[in-house]
Enzyme design. Structure first.
Site, PDB file in Angstrom:
ATOM      1  N   ARG A 103       0.830  -1.119   0.142  1.00  0.00           N
ATOM      2  CA  ARG A 103      -0.104  -0.209   0.059  1.00  0.00           C
ATOM      3  C   ARG A 103       0.956   1.018  -0.179  1.00  0.00           C
ATOM      4  NH1 ARG A 103      -2.054  -3.136   3.449  1.00  0.00           N
ATOM      5  NH2 ARG A 103      -4.028  -4.181   2.592  1.00  0.00           N
ATOM      6  N   GLN A 152      -3.300 -11.446   8.995  1.00  0.00           N
ATOM      7  CA  GLN A 152      -3.743 -10.639   8.345  1.00  0.00           C
ATOM      8  C   GLN A 152      -2.829 -10.697   6.796  1.00  0.00           C
ATOM      9  OE1 GLN A 152      -4.273  -6.340  10.070  1.00  0.00           O
ATOM     10  NE2 GLN A 152      -6.822  -6.556   9.230  1.00  0.00           N
ATOM     11  N   HIS A 196      -6.316 -13.824   6.035  1.00  0.00           N
ATOM     12  CA  HIS A 196      -6.033 -12.659   4.354  1.00  0.00           C
ATOM     13  C   HIS A 196      -5.246 -14.423   3.314  1.00  0.00           C
ATOM     14  CE1 HIS A 196      -6.802  -8.923   5.593  1.00  0.00           C
ATOM     15  NE2 HIS A 196      -7.280  -9.472   6.189  1.00  0.00           N
ATOM     16  N   CYS A 205      -1.218 -23.746 -15.068  1.00  0.00           N
ATOM     17  CA  CYS A 205      -1.416 -25.007 -14.458  1.00  0.00           C
ATOM     18  C   CYS A 205      -0.826 -26.272 -15.828  1.00  0.00           C
ATOM     19  CB  CYS A 205      -2.649 -25.740 -14.545  1.00  0.00           C
ATOM     20  SG  CYS A 205      -2.969 -27.039 -13.624  1.00  0.00           S
ATOM     21  N   SER A 238      -3.030  -1.345  12.431  1.00  0.00           N
ATOM     22  CA  SER A 238      -4.091  -0.227  12.878  1.00  0.00           C
ATOM     23  C   SER A 238      -5.193  -0.519  13.348  1.00  0.00           C
ATOM     24  CB  SER A 238      -3.945   1.121  12.036  1.00  0.00           C
ATOM     25  OG  SER A 238      -4.595   0.560  10.918  1.00  0.00           O
TER      26      SER A 238
HETATM   27 ZN   LIG Z   1      -4.735 -27.720 -13.755  1.00  0.00          ZN
END
Ligand SMILES: [Zn+2]
Length: 239
Positions: A35, A102, A120, A149, A191
């Site tokens: 951020r 987090q 998260h 993949c 915070s």
């Molecule tokens: Zn796959």
């Protein structure tokens, strides 16, 4: 009594400690806060990080999503700091029952912690959106562009909760359970402004509430002990 001595006393007399941590725990290990806004950043990216790291953006512009993700989120040079290490030790001693975090960087696990509830998600887990095959951190780091993949060619998605996405309800329930049963809750490096941090703290009904954060937080008034210092430096002094 000094702040550190008071924290030591609280830890010594606790036997169901829960730690709730945010970005500040990781920045001391060298994890960049995505951020943070700097000049370079503005030249390089056409959208703010909250837009790029959203579900909609991932679906519509995966190449741009991964350009940002690979540059800013896949940090493999960070090492656990004194806070991560001490928390792992407290768990091994049977005092600490859970870490609710987090952060998505795996640093608690690298320090040896077992019960880590990642609100998260984690950049260390990734799955193919088509066949759900698992891919690790190294695969994501090695495969530039859109990682695909190797079995079915589907796009791989990190197990990270993007903006617009819901939290994992099972993890959330476990976090609430841990906090509700703790005798001590230490909140560190956050915070508490990011959902659902503030509301989770409301479930705490134990004896000692401690806040360790560089800046002031809205929960400071509720806490028995507030330490406005970097969290690694604080835990460095705890035995
Ligand atoms: Zn796959």
């Amino acid at each position: 009594m000094g702040e550190i001595a008071k924290l030591q006393q609280i830890i010594d007399e606790s036997n169901n400690l829960v730690f709730f941590g945010g970005a500040g725990v990781s920045t001391e290990s060298g994890i960049p806060d995505f951020r943070s806004v700097d000049g370079l950043y503005h030249q390089e990216w056409d959208f703010p990080p909250e837009t790029i790291l959203s579900h909609t953006f991932f679906q519509r512009k995966p190449a741009e999503f991964y350009r940002f993700y690979q540059a800013k989120m896949l940090c493999d040079t960070a090492k656990p700091n004194a806070a991560h290490k001490k928390l792992a030790k407290l768990e091994a001693q049977g005092k600490l029952k859970a870490i609710v975090t987090q952060n998505i960087d795996n640093l608690h696990q690298m320090a040896g912690s077992k019960k880590v509830l990642e609100l998260h998600g984690s950049v260390y887990r990734n799955h193919c959106v088509k066949c759900h095959s698992f891919y690790d951190f190294a695969y994501m780091k090695e495969n530039k562009g859109i990682p695909r993949c190797s079995k079915c060619g589907g796009i791989i998605k990190p197990d990270v909760v993007l903006y617009e996405e819901a939290l994992d309800q099972d993890i959330l329930k476990e976090a609430i359970h841990a906090i509700a049963h703790a005798d001590t809750l230490i909140i560190g490096g956050t915070s508490l402004s990011v959902y659902p941090a503030a509301s989770l703290v409301d479930y705490f009904s134990g004896k000692h509430l401690v806040v360790i954060n560089r800046d002031k937080t809205p929960q400071d008034g509720m806490a028995e002990l507030v330490i406005n210092q970097p969290i690694g430096e604080v835990f460095e002094q705890i035995k």
